[in-house]
Write an enzyme that holds these catalytic residues in place. Structure first.
Site, PDB file in Angstrom:
ATOM      1  N   ASP A  74       1.302  -1.486   0.011  1.00 36.54           N
ATOM      2  CA  ASP A  74       0.176  -0.498   0.095  1.00 36.54           C
ATOM      3  C   ASP A  74       1.152   0.948  -0.199  1.00 36.54           C
ATOM      4  O   ASP A  74       0.612   2.395  -0.624  1.00 36.54           O
ATOM      5  CB  ASP A  74      -0.922   0.036   1.218  1.00 36.54           C
ATOM      6  CG  ASP A  74      -1.767  -1.406   1.194  1.00 36.54           C
ATOM      7  OD1 ASP A  74      -1.845  -1.920   2.340  1.00 36.54           O
ATOM      8  OD2 ASP A  74      -3.124  -1.853  -0.459  1.00 36.54           O
ATOM      9  N   HIS A  99       1.686  17.510   1.584  1.00 38.92           N
ATOM     10  CA  HIS A  99       1.710  16.693   0.372  1.00 38.92           C
ATOM     11  C   HIS A  99       2.178  15.454   1.511  1.00 38.92           C
ATOM     12  O   HIS A  99       3.021  15.567   2.127  1.00 38.92           O
ATOM     13  CB  HIS A  99       2.466  17.145  -0.826  1.00 38.92           C
ATOM     14  CG  HIS A  99       2.447  17.843  -1.744  1.00 38.92           C
ATOM     15  ND1 HIS A  99       3.036  18.759  -2.100  1.00 38.92           N
ATOM     16  CD2 HIS A  99       0.528  17.708  -2.095  1.00 38.92           C
ATOM     17  CE1 HIS A  99       2.156  19.078  -2.934  1.00 38.92           C
ATOM     18  NE2 HIS A  99       0.895  19.786  -2.785  1.00 38.92           N
ATOM     19  N   HIS A 165       4.833  26.661  -3.923  1.00 40.03           N
ATOM     20  CA  HIS A 165       4.478  25.774  -4.081  1.00 40.03           C
ATOM     21  C   HIS A 165       3.083  24.565  -4.381  1.00 40.03           C
ATOM     22  O   HIS A 165       2.104  26.068  -4.721  1.00 40.03           O
ATOM     23  CB  HIS A 165       4.730  24.847  -3.718  1.00 40.03           C
ATOM     24  CG  HIS A 165       4.829  23.727  -3.882  1.00 40.03           C
ATOM     25  ND1 HIS A 165       5.092  22.443  -4.894  1.00 40.03           N
ATOM     26  CD2 HIS A 165       4.599  21.934  -2.747  1.00 40.03           C
ATOM     27  CE1 HIS A 165       5.220  21.365  -4.558  1.00 40.03           C
ATOM     28  NE2 HIS A 165       5.302  20.867  -3.569  1.00 40.03           N
ATOM     29  N   ASP A 219      15.556  21.488  -4.102  1.00 38.35           N
ATOM     30  CA  ASP A 219      14.366  20.331  -4.912  1.00 38.35           C
ATOM     31  C   ASP A 219      14.610  19.932  -5.746  1.00 38.35           C
ATOM     32  O   ASP A 219      14.708  21.467  -7.365  1.00 38.35           O
ATOM     33  CB  ASP A 219      13.369  21.619  -4.447  1.00 38.35           C
ATOM     34  CG  ASP A 219      11.706  20.684  -5.942  1.00 38.35           C
ATOM     35  OD1 ASP A 219      10.918  21.824  -5.511  1.00 38.35           O
ATOM     36  OD2 ASP A 219      11.919  19.652  -6.091  1.00 38.35           O
ATOM     37  N   ALA A 256      -6.687  16.529  -3.885  1.00 41.82           N
ATOM     38  CA  ALA A 256      -7.794  16.759  -3.035  1.00 41.82           C
ATOM     39  C   ALA A 256      -6.367  17.818  -2.749  1.00 41.82           C
ATOM     40  O   ALA A 256      -6.838  18.343  -1.818  1.00 41.82           O
ATOM     41  CB  ALA A 256      -7.743  16.110  -2.313  1.00 41.82           C
ATOM     42  N   HIS A 258      -4.487  20.217  -3.678  1.00 40.84           N
ATOM     43  CA  HIS A 258      -4.464  21.571  -4.522  1.00 40.84           C
ATOM     44  C   HIS A 258      -5.181  22.814  -4.473  1.00 40.84           C
ATOM     45  O   HIS A 258      -6.594  22.458  -5.703  1.00 40.84           O
ATOM     46  CB  HIS A 258      -4.542  21.339  -6.561  1.00 40.84           C
ATOM     47  CG  HIS A 258      -3.138  22.027  -7.471  1.00 40.84           C
ATOM     48  ND1 HIS A 258      -2.809  23.223  -6.889  1.00 40.84           N
ATOM     49  CD2 HIS A 258      -2.224  21.422  -8.054  1.00 40.84           C
ATOM     50  CE1 HIS A 258      -2.645  23.745  -8.145  1.00 40.84           C
ATOM     51  NE2 HIS A 258      -1.850  22.201  -8.477  1.00 40.84           N
ATOM     52  N   VAL A 389      -0.013  23.676 -14.339  1.00 38.98           N
ATOM     53  CA  VAL A 389       1.634  23.071 -14.047  1.00 38.98           C
ATOM     54  C   VAL A 389       2.391  22.646 -13.001  1.00 38.98           C
ATOM     55  O   VAL A 389       1.729  22.358 -12.114  1.00 38.98           O
ATOM     56  CB  VAL A 389       1.272  24.938 -14.308  1.00 38.98           C
ATOM     57  CG1 VAL A 389       1.091  25.684 -15.553  1.00 38.98           C
ATOM     58  CG2 VAL A 389       1.175  25.481 -13.382  1.00 38.98           C
ATOM     59  N   GLY A 391       4.299  22.004  -9.880  1.00 40.09           N
ATOM     60  CA  GLY A 391       4.921  22.799  -8.408  1.00 40.09           C
ATOM     61  C   GLY A 391       6.428  23.034  -8.320  1.00 40.09           C
ATOM     62  O   GLY A 391       6.331  23.625  -6.826  1.00 40.09           O
ATOM     63  N   HIS A 392       6.981  22.287  -9.485  1.00 44.63           N
ATOM     64  CA  HIS A 392       7.921  22.692  -8.995  1.00 44.63           C
ATOM     65  C   HIS A 392       9.266  23.850  -9.939  1.00 44.63           C
ATOM     66  O   HIS A 392       9.171  24.052 -10.890  1.00 44.63           O
ATOM     67  CB  HIS A 392       9.145  21.286  -8.954  1.00 44.63           C
ATOM     68  CG  HIS A 392       8.444  20.177  -8.083  1.00 44.63           C
ATOM     69  ND1 HIS A 392       8.653  19.847  -6.849  1.00 44.63           N
ATOM     70  CD2 HIS A 392       7.419  19.282  -8.001  1.00 44.63           C
ATOM     71  CE1 HIS A 392       8.199  18.801  -6.648  1.00 44.63           C
ATOM     72  NE2 HIS A 392       7.177  19.341  -7.536  1.00 44.63           N
ATOM     73  N   ASP A 465       1.646  -3.088   4.370  1.00 44.37           N
ATOM     74  CA  ASP A 465       0.311  -4.199   3.157  1.00 44.37           C
ATOM     75  C   ASP A 465      -0.048  -4.356   4.384  1.00 44.37           C
ATOM     76  O   ASP A 465      -0.521  -4.793   5.738  1.00 44.37           O
ATOM     77  CB  ASP A 465       1.928  -4.591   3.326  1.00 44.37           C
ATOM     78  CG  ASP A 465       0.903  -6.195   2.161  1.00 44.37           C
ATOM     79  OD1 ASP A 465       1.237  -7.012   2.298  1.00 44.37           O
ATOM     80  OD2 ASP A 465      -0.472  -5.951   2.293  1.00 44.37           O
TER      81      ASP A 465
END
Lengths: 574, 574
Positions: A74, A99, A165, A219, A256, A258, A389, A391-392, A465
């Site tokens: 998972d 995130h 971000h 990043d 969800a 954004h 677009v 995010g980085h 799992d």
């Protein structure tokens, strides 16, 4: 000079093709040690450990999502092994933003020590909260911070900086210690006209650069991409076009998290007299959090319950759904294959995938697009319209950042090898000489202004799992892949303990091929004979008998079918 | 008006969201029937069957490569079911060109009737030959054709037209019958300055259009892509740049069928004083065929055995390898993970992926790029340089083609649903009203100048696994996926046939999780009790006892671990 695919890169010993790193020496006084436990070598499960004189600071604690060769898994966590004997030394966990690949593993860390202080922005901690409740963790020790705040935890003097971000309220963090200052960008880009007005604070970066940044962790996600990341505003006309030309229902899929994108949709809906419903548990929950905290401005009456929305005339409907990555159980996938319980697509509906396509998800997204198309929908996505677009930061923004900060040392983070190397090339291109190319588990020491790799600790993938952690390892995954590709054959023989001869069987059970019971008839007697033979030779334990069964059936299946299924031979004495 | 993602499409009954199609009526006289057995709804296993008054013509017979949810499957074939009772009626198989998705399944068809005449261009048949030999098929009945040839097979009067594609010697075919003319483009694009000078013969298309094309079957692969497909010549500067700036060894990966690309590499190597070696069985074989037949011009002395090449000074080496899609066992993958037996990558080497990235292969290609990068290579690929162009017509070329041919009816082929629909939109945009949107198994009849869907025949995916065909079906694949995601538990109990009680066991064997034998201790006695209980209730056959075992252990594993492994309960009487 901008990077290109052409230039031969001058490589030196700090480059990552060193494969024989030894365990690191003990941490000396006056040295800041940095160990990435996740996020370097993969995009996901970000977690970086900072250590100074026995005290530990953790930055981010996220998850990685499995690939298809990791069936039944998972989630994948960072490996907490290297800090397990230092849990009590952890001063705090700093979360740069909300995130999943930065906060998703936090509950698993808190399960090991539940009073580790958590530090993050208001929205970030609000998104962490439901996770901790799901894991039934006690009310954690919270510190809500915002850009400009300074806060100390043990020897770590932290200062927070606003970054832009694809989720609101993201932060970079400067970590001052007597050994020097590390600056961690977190995930960031530099939209100069962001929808919420909250730019990446380059002046703060400049100020920190003037003071002297000893180690800059940046990043790497879009380092391979030349130029500049498009502004979120540029999407507005495309969304406007969809709303202006759609005659029926509009379904929008996005992450969800954004909230800026959702804001654009709400505004468009209000403008065009449509109502919006959220579909998908995380969408409903996250938008409630965002609205409560003021990160989302909901025009009066625009948002209703999704089931209500689905009853309105189609030209008045907007459904905002999860599943933009084609996740099989998601709302959008069920809509695409006609199994959603209340959203039934009709010809003429428009589906707008206002999201990125995360590398690796191309097949599932394509499946969804094909399903939606087959049902008669008009599908708009980043392949045919400017509706998302990144995010980085791209190469252009990273170069600005390196030139403004002018750190002594750079350590690329947050990327696969190709991204880390591209980021390293950018830093070198502006003249920063000391660039440390590390991967998960590498130990980097910052001492007297110089950062270098001093060794490596053992880290691996930790699989979740169901509700077990670490119960599935790469060994079990290998087994699962054999089972998947070849199936298995279970052969059971009963040996009478009195007479010492086979008394029942072989019972043969097979899965993964169209095998009939009768297919195995030719090999039954040979199996019995093989077992009786080893018994006659004096074998008394079932192991030797099982090996005889294994050899007999294995050879036969290999020859007859040219397959190598997993063979489970069982000999029972009764 | 060019297609856009925006316009609401007016849908009518010929659109594909009809899911309740019945079997077709009998084929009437004077009607041309067209049944796609593969290639519509997926990119791969192209095969179209034309039937007229009881006689059959097959166009193409290719394979589809499996996805990750089809573990252990090697190839997927078209379903020959609908023609199995008509094999003797097949007049010929026409092969438009030598790609696997057009010729790969031919041996399996010939295994069912080995004297079906095969028709194709010289290179196409030369590439088919080794396949037939591998399958030990008798010398087939060959008809070599070239553009301009006309040849009849029963009621099918065929005319061949040159088309430009990413493999030389590709053909389109016009099929004249009393019921009308069908024109099949095969795979095509329209490079106006192709490297081999062999353009798609638009004048022939125009001539056929003037005569009257009743049904136009067109390549949908790039219909979603606006504009025009870039010319192969535009790649030459990028290749030149690689050769000019690389100081060490150059490894180029491309398809073993892409002879034009190989030609560009050979020419660049000759110009820069390097020698070339082929790595990978299919590359070696195909380039030999191409050179023998004159489709490849090898500059004197440039090509040597790959092992020889690998011994030269690095700056003199070019290795041309298979594996551009990151196929795990391929040469390039082994080079990328350091396991190739004679190609050992060194820092400063350049790897040029001069190939497309077939949708679905993103993960494996990324794995290879990361591996090569980690070994210190400079990787050049279509993401950072213009080193590949598509082999298929984009929207711009398709519009030209529709306007020149002006067919009465259009049937988009060779694409997933999204591609077929985009292609249909293009045809409608130029004013062609009758566009038939079909998928595999749909039956399309052309009668009196009108093509329409008249029904559907049952077709499915036919899996090749090892040397068995059709032995693995979707049922077995479902099983395999359960095994992969959940593992299995085999529970064996022996019941004494005399005493009617459990006499041995339960022996529990599990795979796919880190289960120890002792993990199952709590459930052993309950299993024994459950079996004894059903015996006491009067059960005499093992089925009821096995169900008792299944229930007992299934419930326990479900609760304790929240997993649902496959359970194989076995009760043996001894």
């Amino acid at each position: 000079m901008p990077p290109s695919g052409w230039a031969s890169r001058r490589l030196d010993s700090s480059d990552m093709h060193l494969t024989n790193l030894l365990p690191p020496p003990d941490l000396e006084s006056g040295t800041l040690r940095v160990i990435p436990l996740g996020g370097l070598g993969e995009v996901g499960r970000n977690m970086t450990v900072f250590e100074y004189e026995g005290r530990v600071l953790v930055v981010d604690c996220g998850v990685l999502f499995p690939e298809e060769q990791q069936p039944g898994v998972d989630l994948i966590l960072p490996d907490f092994g290297p800090i397990r004997d230092k849990l009590d030394a952890i001063e705090a966990v700093v979360l740069t933003h909300g995130h999943e690949d930065h906060i998703g593993a936090l509950p698993y860390l808190l399960r090991e020590r539940n009073d580790i202080p958590i530090v993050g922005s208001r929205l970030t901690l609000a998104l962490v909260d439901p996770k901790l409740r799901e894991h039934r963790l006690r009310e954690p020790v919270h510190h809500v911070v915002r850009e400009g705040d300074r806060m100390s935890f043990g020897p770590f003097d932290l200062e927070f900086v606003a970054v832009n971000h694809s989720i609101p309220d993201a932060l970079a963090v400067a970590i001052r210690t007597p050994a020097g200052m590390a600056l961690v960008t977190g995930d960031f880009k530099m939209d100069q006209l962001p929808l919420d007005g909250r730019i990446t604070d380059l002046r703060a970066f400049a100020r920190l650069g003037e003071e002297g940044v000893d180690l800059f962790l940046t990043d790497s996600t879009n380092a391979e991409v030349p130029g500049f990341t498009t502004s979120e505003r540029n999407i507005t006309p495309a969304i406007e076009q969809v709303f202006r030309t759609s005659e029926q229902r509009i379904i929008v899929a996005c992450f969800a998290s954004h909230m800026h994108r959702v804001q654009q949709i709400l505004d468009a809906a209000a403008k065009h007299g449509r109502k919006v419903g959220y579909v998908g548990r995380s969408m409903v929950r996250n938008m409630a959090i965002a609205a409560d905290l003021g990160y989302l401005t909901v025009p009066d009456g625009v948002v209703r319950d999704a089931k209500e929305i689905a009853e309105l005339p189609p030209s008045k409907q907007v459904l905002l759904s999860t599943g933009s990555q084609g996740e099989p159980m998601s709302a959008l996938s069920r809509i695409a294959n006609g199994t959603h319980n209340f959203v039934h697509l009709a010809p003429g509906d428009t589906v707008l995938l206002a999201s990125s396509l995360i590398p690796g998800n191309e097949n599932s997204v394509s499946r969804v697009i094909n399903g939606l198309t087959r049902l008669g929908a008009n599908v708009v996505h980043k392949g045919n319209a400017l509706v998302h677009v990144s995010g980085h930061a791209s190469a252009g923004e990273l170069l600005y950042t390196y030139n403004i900060v002018r750190p002594k040392n750079v350590m690329p983070v947050h990327g696969e090898v190709r991204h880390l190397v591209a980021n390293a090339d950018l830093a070198r291109a502006v003249g920063i000489e000391n660039v440390v190319l590390a991967e998960d588990g590498y130990v980097v020491d910052l001492r007297d202004g110089v950062a270098s790799i001093v060794g490596k600790v053992d880290v691996g993938l930790v699989f979740v799992d169901g509700n077990t952690v670490g119960d599935v390892t790469e060994i079990e995954l290998k087994d699962r892949l054999i089972l998947a590709e070849e199936g298995f054959i279970s052969v059971i023989v009963v040996v009478d303990s009195v007479s010492g001869k086979v008394s029942a069987g072989p019972e043969i059970h097979a899965r993964g091929h169209v095998w009939e019971d009768s297919d195995f008839d030719p090999i039954r007697q040979p199996i019995i004979d093989a077992v009786n033979a080893v018994i006659a030779e004096g074998a008394t334990d079932t192991y030797a008998m099982q090996q005889a069964v294994r050899r007999t059936i294995g050879r036969w299946v290999g020859t007859k079918m040219r397959r190598r299924p997993m063979i489970i031979p069982v000999v029972i004495e009764a």
